[in-house]
Design an enzyme around this catalytic site. Structure first.
Site, mmCIF file in Angstrom:
data_model
loop_
_atom_site.group_PDB
_atom_site.id
_atom_site.type_symbol
_atom_site.label_atom_id
_atom_site.label_comp_id
_atom_site.label_asym_id
_atom_site.label_seq_id
_atom_site.Cartn_x
_atom_site.Cartn_y
_atom_site.Cartn_z
ATOM 1 N N HIS A 65 50.271 41.833 38.777
ATOM 2 C CA HIS A 65 50.044 41.719 37.331
ATOM 3 C C HIS A 65 50.028 43.086 36.656
ATOM 4 C CE1 HIS A 65 45.658 42.736 36.900
ATOM 5 N NE2 HIS A 65 45.527 42.211 38.099
ATOM 6 N N ASP A 174 43.452 48.736 39.220
ATOM 7 C CA ASP A 174 43.508 47.278 39.140
ATOM 8 C C ASP A 174 44.239 46.921 37.846
ATOM 9 O OD1 ASP A 174 43.128 44.557 39.177
ATOM 10 O OD2 ASP A 174 40.973 44.642 38.759
ATOM 11 N N GLU A 208 46.798 38.249 33.841
ATOM 12 C CA GLU A 208 46.043 37.842 35.023
ATOM 13 C C GLU A 208 44.552 37.966 34.786
ATOM 14 O OE1 GLU A 208 43.899 38.464 38.900
ATOM 15 O OE2 GLU A 208 44.043 39.759 37.130
ATOM 16 N N GLU A 209 44.145 39.010 34.067
ATOM 17 C CA GLU A 209 42.724 39.292 33.898
ATOM 18 C C GLU A 209 42.002 38.240 33.058
ATOM 19 O OE1 GLU A 209 41.087 41.343 35.526
ATOM 20 O OE2 GLU A 209 42.364 43.025 36.113
ATOM 21 N N ASP A 231 47.333 42.700 44.818
ATOM 22 C CA ASP A 231 46.230 43.066 43.927
ATOM 23 C C ASP A 231 45.276 43.991 44.663
ATOM 24 O OD1 ASP A 231 44.504 43.086 41.676
ATOM 25 O OD2 ASP A 231 44.890 40.963 41.299
ATOM 26 N N HIS A 320 36.933 47.748 38.161
ATOM 27 C CA HIS A 320 36.482 47.382 36.813
ATOM 28 C C HIS A 320 35.462 48.376 36.260
ATOM 29 C CE1 HIS A 320 37.990 43.015 36.133
ATOM 30 N NE2 HIS A 320 38.835 43.681 36.903
#
Length: 352
Positions: A65, A174, A208-209, A231, A320
């Site tokens: 993604h 990410d 995707e998130e 990922d 994150h």
């Protein structure tokens, strides 16, 4: 390691909040020129590239993604401070004093602010500041700011990539490191002179998130027989962790996913990926992620009868957070593993 750090930096630094992936998509389209036989962009903004295989009897597909967690402008107050909603999952404690870009008519630099600790009550000091209490300070008046910024504009974090020992450190590893892995796997296959065993679809997906939305659409389109999610995953190999909590560790090789909260990887694919890693002397480690999901789930489910699906996971610290860290050696191992898996699929035992 000899990975192309400058390319990884450009991929990580390009903005692309969920639903606003235009700039990172354009970069991907430029980088895969000459590496694939066909490429198209669907209505959602997914990039789907085809590398023809030795056989078209079956189809394989990998998904990485392009989007990163970000924000969207919801209000500009009379003093020019910007309010926002998050797009994707944030840990509020990571927001304090972080620089961001608001992507309006031009990019506007701002900083995330909140109530200073000096004037917090004793009770407030013991709690994380909720996301709703943050604002963005651009140093501009409302009248000046509104020449460039409107409600609905996207916002992304600002951080350039740094090499740090044997690691790289940047915002949005990410999942930009997986975008890098997929591009470099295509390059590795081309440079090797080999072809994939079967027609290989490289999908660079959107949103995707916020729920695997782009991968759902891409998998429905391609309908793969074999699927590889790409990922990041948690590397909880830091002080205070115990071995059973680690999930993965930096410098221990490519992660071969067994399961996460959204998918149980096909045992045939898990066995195949382990065999490919061993056969090609690629360092690997098993990965079980207790919480969180990836595009792997879409590849497995969103096709009639399902696909035989697994995932290559890149161990990453500080996921994150405002910056994230991955090992250059692990990244290279992931490139090598994906390229080998795609080229050797006809050697797998796919009997139930």
């Amino acid at each position: 390691m000899s990975i192309d750090v400058s390319l990884l930096a450009r991929i990580c630094e390009a903005p692309g909040a969920p639903g606003f992936e235009k700039q990172i998509r354009n970069l991907v389209l430029k980088e895969i020129e000459g590496l694939v036989d066909e490429v198209r962009t669907d209505n959602m903004g997914n990039v789907i590239a085809l590398l023809k295989g030795e056989s078209s009897e079956k189809k394989s597909m990998a998904a990485a993604h392009m989007d990163e967690i970000g924000f969207i402008v919801t209000h500009i107050d009379d003093r020019g401070f910007v309010r926002f909603n998050t797009i994707g999952g944030f840990d509020p404690k990571t927001l304090t004093a972080q620089r961001v870009f608001i992507h309006g008519k031009k990019d506007i630099l701002g900083v995330l602010g909140s109530k200073p600790i000096h004037i917090m009550s004793p009770d407030e000091r013991t709690k994380n500041v909720p996301t709703k209490d943050y604002f963005i300070d651009t140093g501009m008046s409302k009248d000046e700011l509104q020449k460039f910024v409107s409600v609905g504009d996207s916002i992304t974090r600002y951080s350039d990539l740094k090499e740090m020992g044997e690691c790289v450190n940047a915002k949005s590893l990410d999942n930009r490191v997986s975008v890098f892995v997929l591009i470099e796997a295509l390059r590795a296959i081309k440079d090797s002179g080999k072809k994939p065993a079967y027609d290989f679809y490289a999908a660079f997906t959107v949103q995707e998130e916020v729920g695997l939305r782009g991968a759902n659409v891409a998998a429905l389109d391609v309908q793969p027989d074999f699927g590889f999610g790409l990922d990041t995953t948690i590397a909880y190999d830091i002080p205070g962790s115990t071995p059973q909590e680690q999930c993965t560790a930096l410098h221990a090789g490519a992660g071969i996913k067994l399961m996460d909260s959204s998918v149980i990887c096909d045992y045939r694919m898990v066995a195949y990926m382990k065999q490919v890693a061993e056969r090609n002397s690629i360092k690997w480690q098993p990965e079980i992620l207790a919480a969180g999901g990836t595009d792997t789930a879409s590849l497995q489910r969103m096709t009639p009868g399902g696909s035989i699906a697994g995932a290559v996971s890149i161990p990453t610290r500080h996921i994150h957070q405002s910056i994230e860290t991955a090992s250059k050696a692990d990244i290279q191992a992931c490139i090598d593993l994906l390229a080998a898996c795609v080229c050797e699929l006809d050697q797998g035992d796919w009997a139930l």
